[in-house]
Design an enzyme around this catalytic site. Structure first.
Site, PDB file in Angstrom:
ATOM      1  N   GLU A  27       0.836  -1.189   0.000  1.00 39.11           N
ATOM      2  CA  GLU A  27       0.000   0.000   0.000  1.00 39.11           C
ATOM      3  C   GLU A  27       0.877   1.246   0.000  1.00 39.11           C
ATOM      4  O   GLU A  27       2.071   1.192   0.276  1.00 39.11           O
ATOM      5  CB  GLU A  27      -0.906  -0.015   1.220  1.00 39.11           C
ATOM      6  N   LYS A  70      -2.674 -10.895  13.587  1.00 38.76           N
ATOM      7  CA  LYS A  70      -2.983 -12.279  13.200  1.00 38.76           C
ATOM      8  C   LYS A  70      -2.358 -13.265  14.181  1.00 38.76           C
ATOM      9  O   LYS A  70      -2.949 -14.306  14.502  1.00 38.76           O
ATOM     10  CB  LYS A  70      -2.485 -12.530  11.781  1.00 38.76           C
TER      11      LYS A  70
END
Lengths: 433, 433
Positions: free
Chosen positions: A191, A206
């Site tokens: 990004e 995560k």
């Protein structure tokens, strides 16, 4: 059978793929569930935005997410907005009202999963979140169900595609971090602001979710030791290659006794060298993989695409099918199972190995002085490689396993030695004997 | 909560590990289920046999399996005997009576899964069989549930540890089949009679189970095209290496249109060359792995130990926990989902690629004659490599994809050509462009 009605919150990359798949695979989904799935509404921030290619009626779009969730006819709430708020308030509202929730929201699960699980218990509702970790890879259901008769001891994962793309590319081409990041950005793998990926925040969220499920305990993102991978250089990668290793950004969750013999959990994210013979070393480009070690099952690995609208939507759809089936049969999936209440081990207590690269003065006694520092901190040296240069020499030292605090103290003391010109790099080493 | 009572049928390698794990992990299992698991009895053929090390009371052993199954207090029947009969009769009895069944019996599931599924539907009972394919690897639950919102197009697996050990060892050492088989036997990776493994019967049974779940249709072992791997030579392996490939015994299940455009399923087991860059190529020794391709999820791989008492027991225990939880909450897992009723494609219709090695006479026009045979059967040649020897030459031809029937007819006609001294080997090529 009456249709099962879905409220979709969010219609970005993942949400629009969910809409497309619901439409395209409708006959199969109906056959698998035993009833039709029907979109009751789609909550978005800007309803007027052009969504011409989506196979849904424009009248389904609304800006009133809470109103949509509260509608009596909504059975399952699917959240693909992301972020902690307002998603948390919405999902708590849904769960307490007994509506099943399917979410891809790793930030919320990792920061405050407890609140969602409590709301699910209160409303006797299903809470599914397969898409929150490792995109399309079926991982949470195996951990939550298949391995429930076993004791998981360790989970080692490559769970961030951006950083794996960058590191694979540095390994393949010899490029440095900046160059590899630029290429990743051009190809859509990074990004515009890659901080969450390269600094390990995404992987840490995560890791918290994986550790909670694997060890039946509660771990939040704040419990995860985190070190990004922006400091990994082309030189580190070359050094790894000489050792028969590569460098990956790993999330590692371990269960075992701490220094006082108390059962505990350590969870961390950092770049590490791993041997090329390790199954995780072969995970290339933006792929994800999670390596699970369990007492009876032994070594397992789950591999696949960790991100992207379509793969993530596959995981969301799988959860929607499960939630819809449960709605129809009036049953509920097993809820949170966090009975173990394990304490979190600090990074200092975690046993790991270091690869340390030093620029040192080339004069007699240097190695003895350096080795003395390791000995004082009770760190055992596995290998030393010395390469002389004009005036200086480079020492590359790989240690045996030792508590991270001892290793860190060793590095700090080395930094104070006159004969050490600079500490070129410090990397952890994982996945070997 | 009252305990959940188990009847264990069989107490061999897997059964005794199930008993040991039930004992060792009892506190965790109780916490996860919300009630204790209790062994009601263990049916064996020879009750007097010494099982000294097992942590169970001798009085639990019985030779009356059916009597044990029929006991009112038995909730879950765990079958680790194997073989079609008497296991089928026992499990049908249990399921019809509403008792949950956990089984590792691949032969029974592959030959007559329909009977078990029907009995389960009749008795509204759970039927779990994770351990029947790829041992400890959580594979059936992901296919059965996680991917239920997606369309699986292809499953390619290494599902037999013995043959993978043999082929890995041939690849690593250059050994021939016999030598590698002998070594596998010495190390306990091959049975005294290795027929079921090396002739692909074991893999074919697992292929049928995988195909049924992946494509929501019924496939039996009889539907699977099967070719063993005893004909693979050291020369084939060397030839594979030159092409950047290795050779694996693969099970392949594909869904797609047949020649007449009708949606169908092809399932086959045979040795095949695959590129070394394919994730399955890195699966070494007795490990198993299954590569799944789905429309939305893309490529997934599941890797782990495919056999052995303890890994298999891990899968059995996971199913026991699921079945016990359902018993306590009065719910049931999704049953068989074979709505697709897809026809089976014959091997002749399957599109694949061949690697053909020929000893030919060294004289002008040979290649033209050989190429003519391929052209007559509409098989397009991808590469030809010719290596001259004293009087003869060797031709190695790799084709593009073509229906297997055309490829087989090509080979049959080549065999009739005078200039072809012998067909040295024919191997399929998979997993690449």
């Amino acid at each position: 059978m009456r249709p099962v009605k879905l409220a979709l919150l969010g219609c970005g990359t993942v949400g629009s793929e969910v809409v497309r798949l619901l439409h395209e695979q409708a006959p199969d989904l109906t056959a698998r569930i035993g009833a039709e799935l029907e979109l009751a509404g789609i909550a978005v921030r800007r309803p007027g935005r052009k969504r011409g290619s989506l196979p849904v009626d424009e009248s389904l779009f609304t800006t009133d997410a809470l109103g949509l969730i509260k509608r009596d006819d909504v059975d399952v709430v699917v959240e693909v907005v992301g972020g902690v708020e307002p998603a948390r308030s919405w999902l708590v509202e849904a769960l307490r009202a007994g509506k099943s929730v399917v979410t891809a929201n790793k930030a919320l699960l990792a920061e405050d999963g407890a609140t969602l699980h409590e709301a699910a218990a209160e409303g006797a509702a299903d809470l599914y979140y397969e898409a929150s970790v490792a995109g399309a890879i079926p991982l949470l259901r195996p951990l939550r169900e298949s391995l429930h008769g076993d004791r998981v001891t360790r989970v080692t994962g490559i769970v961030n595609g951006t950083t794996n793309y960058i590191l694979s590319s540095m390994d393949a081409s010899g490029a440095g971090f900046d160059e590899a990041l630029e290429k990743a950005g051009e190809l859509g793998y990074a990004e515009a602001d890659p901080t969450a990926d390269v600094e390990g925040f995404d992987a840490a969220a995560k890791a918290a979710i994986l550790a909670s499920l694997a060890f039946h305990t509660r771990v939040t993102a704040a419990d995860v030791f985190r070190e990004g991978m922006t400091a990994v250089t082309a030189g580190d990668m070359a050094s790894a290659r000489r050792m028969g290793c590569t460098i990956k950004l790993l999330c590692i969750a371990e269960r075992g006794p701490d220094a006082r013999g108390r059962e505990s959990v350590g969870v961390r994210v950092h770049p590490a060298m791993i041997p090329r013979t390790h199954p995780l070393a072969a995970v290339q480009d933006a792929f994800n993989a999670v390596f699970v070690e369990a007492e009876a099952a032994g070594q397992l690995m789950f591999y696949g695409q960790g991100a992207g609208g379509t793969p993530t939507a596959s995981a969301v759809l799988g959860d929607i099918v499960a939630a819809a089936r449960n709605k129809l049969t009036g049953t509920r999936a097993p809820g949170e199972n966090a009975y173990a209440h394990l304490p979190i081990r600090s990074i200092g207590e975690v046993v790991t190995r270091y690869h340390i690269s030093l620029d040192v003065a080339e004069r007699p006694g240097v190695l003895a002085a350096v080795a003395g520092v390791f000995a004082r901190h009770e760190v055992s040296i596995a290998t030393v490689r010395q390469s002389g240069r004009a005036q200086d020499a480079q020492l590359i030292i790989v240690t045996h396993g030792a508590p991270d605090a001892n290793l860190a103290a060793t590095v700090a003391e080395l930094d104070q030695l006159d004969i050490v010109r600079s500490i070129v790099s410090v990397l952890r080493v994982e996945g070997g004997a």
